[in-house]
Design an enzyme around this catalytic site. Structure first.
Site, PDB file in Angstrom:
ATOM      1  CG  ASN A 188      41.554  45.075  35.173  1.00 27.00           C
ATOM      2  OD1 ASN A 188      41.129  45.513  36.249  1.00 27.00           O
ATOM      3  ND2 ASN A 188      41.776  43.796  34.956  1.00 27.00           N
ATOM      4  CD  GLU A 240      41.668  39.532  41.693  1.00 23.40           C
ATOM      5  OE1 GLU A 240      42.686  38.854  41.393  1.00 23.40           O
ATOM      6  OE2 GLU A 240      41.159  40.354  40.936  1.00 23.40           O
ATOM      7  CB  CYS A 274      42.695  39.474  37.372  1.00 27.03           C
ATOM      8  SG  CYS A 274      42.775  41.159  37.902  1.00 27.03           S
TER       9      CYS A 274
HETATM   10  C1  UN1 Z   1      39.453  41.165  36.472  1.00 25.85           C
HETATM   11  O1  UN1 Z   1      40.109  40.961  35.479  1.00 25.85           O
HETATM   12  O2  UN1 Z   1      39.994  41.641  37.489  1.00 25.85           O
HETATM   13  O3  UN1 Z   1      35.747  36.879  34.789  1.00 25.85           O
HETATM   14  C2  UN1 Z   1      37.993  40.948  36.557  1.00 25.85           C
HETATM   15  C3  UN1 Z   1      36.042  37.907  34.162  1.00 25.85           C
HETATM   16  C4  UN1 Z   1      35.307  39.189  34.455  1.00 25.85           C
HETATM   17  C5  UN1 Z   1      35.948  39.922  35.597  1.00 25.85           C
HETATM   18  C6  UN1 Z   1      37.424  40.134  35.445  1.00 25.85           C
HETATM   19  N1  UN1 Z   1      33.936  38.884  34.767  1.00 25.85           N
HETATM   20  O4  UN1 Z   1      36.923  37.902  33.315  1.00 25.85           O
END
Ligand code: UN1
Length: 499
Positions: free
Chosen positions: A156, A254, A288
């Site tokens: 992603n 993570e 995420c």
């Molecule tokens: C992710 O979805 O694993 O803060 C990373 C954010 C991005 C990074 C997302 N700078 O949504």
């Protein structure tokens, strides 16, 4: 357009500075916006991992002796090349991942920022000097590299997350064996080329393409890989942590979120609706950090709902390489199936579907995998759609009666990555940042948009206490060494020969 973006039809592993393939098994990378083949990616085996680790181990010994500011010079060069190639990289990223071009540019920028930030660490990597308890004795703590680190990165954010992990590992003097997600190998191919052009010595970064069960497992099991850094699903992360635990291997995880935006009764509702739309439907909800719950004060629920529904009409869905598209495709059929399953679950649980809910098919969408931005309302804390990660453009509104209840609902899930509150009350702002049990808190902004110089990660089921990015990332890739220098010329016993 896609045809001339990439000049190869089959990728190769990058081991010891040599592009090589020893396998006959390949997976096909599909552009999720068109269903067309983009490239073939090797499905490597344990033997490829063994080879990569062997060369990494050898190369790391010299790399660790290179002064950190000199190691950092290569990262500055990596950053400069990425900046020069930003547009090309962004288009390739959209091609393999589907995210809209504007977002792809943002992700590549995140990688560029990380290069310059971590290059700066080459002239810091601070330890501490302190006083020893005995006369004529000096004490300090220094960071030292760990050796060979294994990186397992997701589809992603195929370039940003790779930079969060590889750049601190490299600047700290480690060598890397990297397994990128099979869905998005092109960013790894491009980044490996950039490392090579920037002058990174061979063997310091090795890319091994393949599946989690073959390549990932071989990395986790390999005794000479002393750290695993993983971003991906909760199930896989728990499995990796178990294996690493048995081997006393350091592991940084993570693993996603069930992030919420809280909207209080005093909030700027128009701004809140914008923040919700961007963080729930941007990247088609495949972050995420994506917002998948809106915890809304009951007094403003109806007004917020109609603002959201109104603004959603502006969201153009389609191929992210085309102008004006705001929501791109879902990564693969399994992603679509999972979203559909949760739409059904939400309806069965009695939440009210007020927008979307369907896969988009027909001539305009061709063989692309598109799903309508979807809104449920009147969800309750115990529903599965309010508890489980969906990883798609689906958001559920949960009405509450007070600030305390909002915090309770936010903290009711097993994840703890990102949360946000919209309010104009300064007291609520400070209480929220204290009480929200997540690694990231936003005030008057959505749940996405973390910057690379701050720690990224979360509490509870999101991770295991480590952080990607920020200066904190260095803790994953270094050991602390305490050094005592006694210059008294005599035996001085700590704790005993003190006055
Ligand atoms: C992710 O979805 O694993 O803060 C990373 C954010 C991005 C990074 C997302 N700078 O949504």
């Amino acid at each position: 357009m896609s045809d001339n973006l990439l000049n190869v039809s089959e990728l190769k592993n990058y081991i010891d500075g040599i592009w090589q393939n020893n396998v006959t098994d390949f997976a096909t990378v599909i552009n999720p916006a068109t269903g067309k083949e983009v490239v073939k990616v090797p499905l490597s085996a344990k033997a490829d991992v063994d080879k990569a680790v062997e060369v990494a181990k050898k190369a790391q010994k010299e790399w660790a002796l290179e002064p950190a500011p000199m190691r950092a010079e290569i990262l500055y060069e990596v950053g400069r090349i990425m900046k020069d190639r930003k547009e090309h990289l962004s288009q390739l990223l959209t091609l393999e991942n589907g995210k809209v071009l504007e977002e792809a540019r943002g992700e590549v920028q995140e990688g560029i920022d990380m290069a310059f930030y971590m290059a700066g660490e080459g002239r810091r990597l601070f330890g501490q000097t302190t006083n020893a308890e005995l006369k004529d004795k000096f004490a300090m703590s220094v960071r030292s590299p760990i050796g060979v680190v294994g990186l397992i990165t997701p589809w992603n954010f195929p370039i940003a997350i790779a930079t969060w992990k590889s750049f601190p590992a490299i600047v700290a003097g480690n060598a890397v064996v990297w397994k990128p997600a099979t869905e998005t190998p092109i960013m790894a191919y491009e980044l490996a080329k950039i490392f090579e052009e920037a002058g990174l010595p061979k063997g310091i970064v090795n890319v091994v393409f393949g599946s989690g069960s073959q390549v990932g497992d071989a990395m986790v099991q390999h005794p000479d890989i002393r750290v695993i850094s993983f971003t991906g699903s909760n199930d896989t992360g728990r499995h990796i942590a178990g294996e690493c635990g048995r081997q006393l291997k350091k592991v940084s995880l993570e693993m996603g979120g069930k992030n919420a935006v809280i909207v209080m009764d005093d909030a700027d509702l128009d701004l809140a609706a914008d923040g919700i739309l961007w963080s729930a439907f941007g990247t088609s909800g495949q972050r995420c950090t994506a917002c998948s719950r809106v915890i809304v004060h009951k007094d403003v629920k109806e007004e917020l709902e109609s603002l959201i529904l109104d603004k959603m009409k502006e969201l153009k869905i389609g191929n992210g390489l085309e102008d004006g598209i705001k929501v791109g495709p879902i990564i693969n059929q399994a992603g679509i199936d999972k979203i559909k399953k949760y739409i059904q679950i939400g309806q069965d649980e009695g939440a009210k579907l007020i927008a979307g809910g369907n896969q988009l098919t027909g001539e305009a969408y061709g063989d692309g995998l598109f799903f309508e931005p979807t809104v449920f309302t009147d969800a309750t804390i115990d529903m599965r759609i309010a508890q489980e990660e969906i990883f798609g453009p689906v958001v559920s509104l949960i009405p509450v009666s007070s600030f305390e209840e909002a915090i309770k609902v936010n903290n009711s899930v097993e994840y703890g990555l990102s949360s946000s509150i919209f309010t104009r009350d300064v007291n609520q702002v400070y209480r929220a940042q204290r009480d929200l049990d997540t690694g990231i808190v936003y005030v008057n902004a959505g749940t996405t948009g973390a910057e690379i110089h701050l720690p990224f990660g979360g509490t509870k089921g999101t991770g295991n206490g480590h952080r990607d990015s920020g200066v904190q990332a260095l803790d994953v890739y270094t050991e602390w060494k305490a050094v005592y220098v006694d210059y008294s010329g005599k035996l001085q016993r700590a704790q005993i020969d003190v006055e």
